[in-house]
Scaffold this active site. Sequence first.
Site, PDB file in Angstrom:
ATOM      1  N   LEU A 130       0.311  -1.364  -0.182  1.00  0.00           N
ATOM      2  CA  LEU A 130      -0.190  -0.051  -0.119  1.00  0.00           C
ATOM      3  C   LEU A 130       1.352   1.504   0.599  1.00  0.00           C
ATOM      4  O   LEU A 130       0.949   2.470  -1.251  1.00  0.00           O
ATOM      5  CB  LEU A 130      -0.851   0.077   1.446  1.00  0.00           C
ATOM      6  CG  LEU A 130      -1.848   1.439   1.509  1.00  0.00           C
ATOM      7  CD1 LEU A 130      -3.343   1.270   0.310  1.00  0.00           C
ATOM      8  CD2 LEU A 130      -2.874   0.946   2.564  1.00  0.00           C
TER       9      LEU A 130
ATOM     10  N   ALA B 215       3.890   8.517   0.217  1.00  0.00           N
ATOM     11  CA  ALA B 215       2.956   7.656   0.095  1.00  0.00           C
ATOM     12  C   ALA B 215       1.901   7.111   1.218  1.00  0.00           C
ATOM     13  O   ALA B 215       1.467   5.806   0.596  1.00  0.00           O
ATOM     14  CB  ALA B 215       0.712   7.635  -0.954  1.00  0.00           C
TER      15      ALA B 215
ATOM     16  N   SER C 247       0.700   8.207   5.004  1.00  0.00           N
ATOM     17  CA  SER C 247       0.438   8.311   6.111  1.00  0.00           C
ATOM     18  C   SER C 247      -1.238   8.773   4.659  1.00  0.00           C
ATOM     19  O   SER C 247      -2.479   9.106   5.581  1.00  0.00           O
ATOM     20  CB  SER C 247       0.088   9.496   6.697  1.00  0.00           C
ATOM     21  OG  SER C 247       1.002   8.853   8.159  1.00  0.00           O
TER      22      SER C 247
ATOM     23  N   THR D  78       6.738  -4.784   3.733  1.00  0.00           N
ATOM     24  CA  THR D  78       6.583  -6.027   4.613  1.00  0.00           C
ATOM     25  C   THR D  78       6.939  -7.426   4.475  1.00  0.00           C
ATOM     26  O   THR D  78       6.003  -7.606   3.595  1.00  0.00           O
ATOM     27  CB  THR D  78       6.409  -6.292   5.876  1.00  0.00           C
ATOM     28  OG1 THR D  78       6.707  -5.124   6.869  1.00  0.00           O
ATOM     29  CG2 THR D  78       7.405  -7.352   6.461  1.00  0.00           C
TER      30      THR D  78
ATOM     31  N   GLY E 132      19.710  -1.011  34.506  1.00  0.00           N
ATOM     32  CA  GLY E 132      20.773   0.351  34.347  1.00  0.00           C
ATOM     33  C   GLY E 132      21.825  -0.143  33.066  1.00  0.00           C
ATOM     34  O   GLY E 132      21.447  -0.238  32.142  1.00  0.00           O
ATOM     35  N   GLY E 133      22.999  -0.051  33.122  1.00  0.00           N
ATOM     36  CA  GLY E 133      24.473  -0.159  32.191  1.00  0.00           C
ATOM     37  C   GLY E 133      24.031  -1.890  31.282  1.00  0.00           C
ATOM     38  O   GLY E 133      24.670  -1.817  30.248  1.00  0.00           O
TER      39      GLY E 133
ATOM     40  N   GLU F 269       2.069   0.110  10.151  1.00  0.00           N
ATOM     41  CA  GLU F 269      -0.061  -0.499  10.189  1.00  0.00           C
ATOM     42  C   GLU F 269      -0.616   1.367  10.782  1.00  0.00           C
ATOM     43  O   GLU F 269      -2.268   1.564  10.850  1.00  0.00           O
ATOM     44  CB  GLU F 269      -0.700  -1.177  11.028  1.00  0.00           C
ATOM     45  CG  GLU F 269       0.504  -2.835  11.370  1.00  0.00           C
ATOM     46  CD  GLU F 269      -0.677  -2.953   9.788  1.00  0.00           C
ATOM     47  OE1 GLU F 269      -1.983  -3.155   9.970  1.00  0.00           O
ATOM     48  OE2 GLU F 269       0.101  -3.438   8.786  1.00  0.00           O
TER      49      GLU F 269
ATOM     50  N   THR G 269       0.813   5.166  11.572  1.00  0.00           N
ATOM     51  CA  THR G 269       1.059   6.029  12.833  1.00  0.00           C
ATOM     52  C   THR G 269       0.736   6.344  14.081  1.00  0.00           C
ATOM     53  O   THR G 269      -0.569   6.820  13.871  1.00  0.00           O
ATOM     54  CB  THR G 269       2.237   7.560  12.420  1.00  0.00           C
ATOM     55  OG1 THR G 269       0.795   8.523  12.052  1.00  0.00           O
ATOM     56  CG2 THR G 269       2.453   6.942  11.328  1.00  0.00           C
TER      57      THR G 269
END
Length: 390
Positions: free
Chosen positions: A132, A137, A139, A165, A348-349, A372, A374
């Site tokens: 699509l 093109a 949104s 995809t 954390g780290g 799908e 935004t």
Amino acid sequence: MTATSSPTVSTVTPEELELVREGVRELADRSVAPRAAEIDRTGEFPGDIVSLFREKDIFALAFPGEYGGVGGSCSTLVVAIEELARVCATSSLLLAVQALGSFPIILGGSDEQKQRFLPPLASGERLAAYALSEPGAGSDPAGMTTRAQRDGDEYIIHGSKLWITNGGVADTIVLFAKTDMEAGARGVSAFVLERERLTGFTATPIHGKLGIRGSNTAELSFDGTRVPVANRLGDEGSGFGLAMRVLDHSRPGIAGQALGIAQGALDYAVRYASEREQFGKPIAAFQGVQFMLADMAAGVAAARALLYAACEKVDTHAADMTRFAAMAKLFASDTAMRVTTDAVQVLGGYGYVNEYPVERMMRDAKITQIYEGTNQIQRLVIARELARGH
């Protein structure tokens, strides 16, 4: 060629749904989770996972029984996607996109087209894609410039699609193109493309993605590609409405992916906080960490409740299914981003390195706010649907 009506109401009992969850979870933990880090590291399409899903009838969960499926309800599909995404977002996308690429045929195909195209998709013999979006093109799909010109019993297609995809690996591609360049949304038509019959077609892979790295994402180009009129879904000009109906059915799947990612991150953060000690006690004993985990858990539970409510709306074709599908996608994906970011913080780290899975989950979560539709578009959809009710 007239499209058939919407599928009949599809429901599943709580007991049946729990059996699906248990089965997919066991498969995910045993066979998918050990591959997740390597899929992310290499960015290679996981053909072995595709083969596994074929063998275990995972793809069939998206299809009604009359077309070789073993499911067909939104609830069944979403639970399966959720359990897969809990351990590997890329693998969950295989199922989500198989459904996405098949929904146009399920919702808009003739009986002959359904019988011709759906069984090999349900078995996983053929992979699906949904074409699509375009470079200009995304949104605004009504602004697409890919065109399909009638030539006897065929259409000739020129143009390109972007961010598709499975675009480079799909055998069956549902393409949306303009059959009337002057009619805006009313000029869009939908076609089923069979890859082995295509000429003038190229698929260029897109590399360097932040997350879902093992998923195949491609730009598709069409230069005089021919498709039979018999492969058009519905009448000319009905494609845009079909595309929007498809998104009502597919957005809960992306919400399920987001929910699964969030659940996986929460589970890991809780285990880590229970084992990691600072100042002589597990960090889960400190109120600052407790509050983070509590907020994460509440967000996941709320997203799940909203998503399952949306699935019921979709399965019963409720009048407000569009709004609920958009709300579920919006809330679940925003929740996934917050939860995975907080999971990194809890570690954390260690959360910042790929030895631990939460940094991958955070990267994977981001796309659920984008594809799908935004989340800005979801808010527009929700507001529009609210206004229609008054």
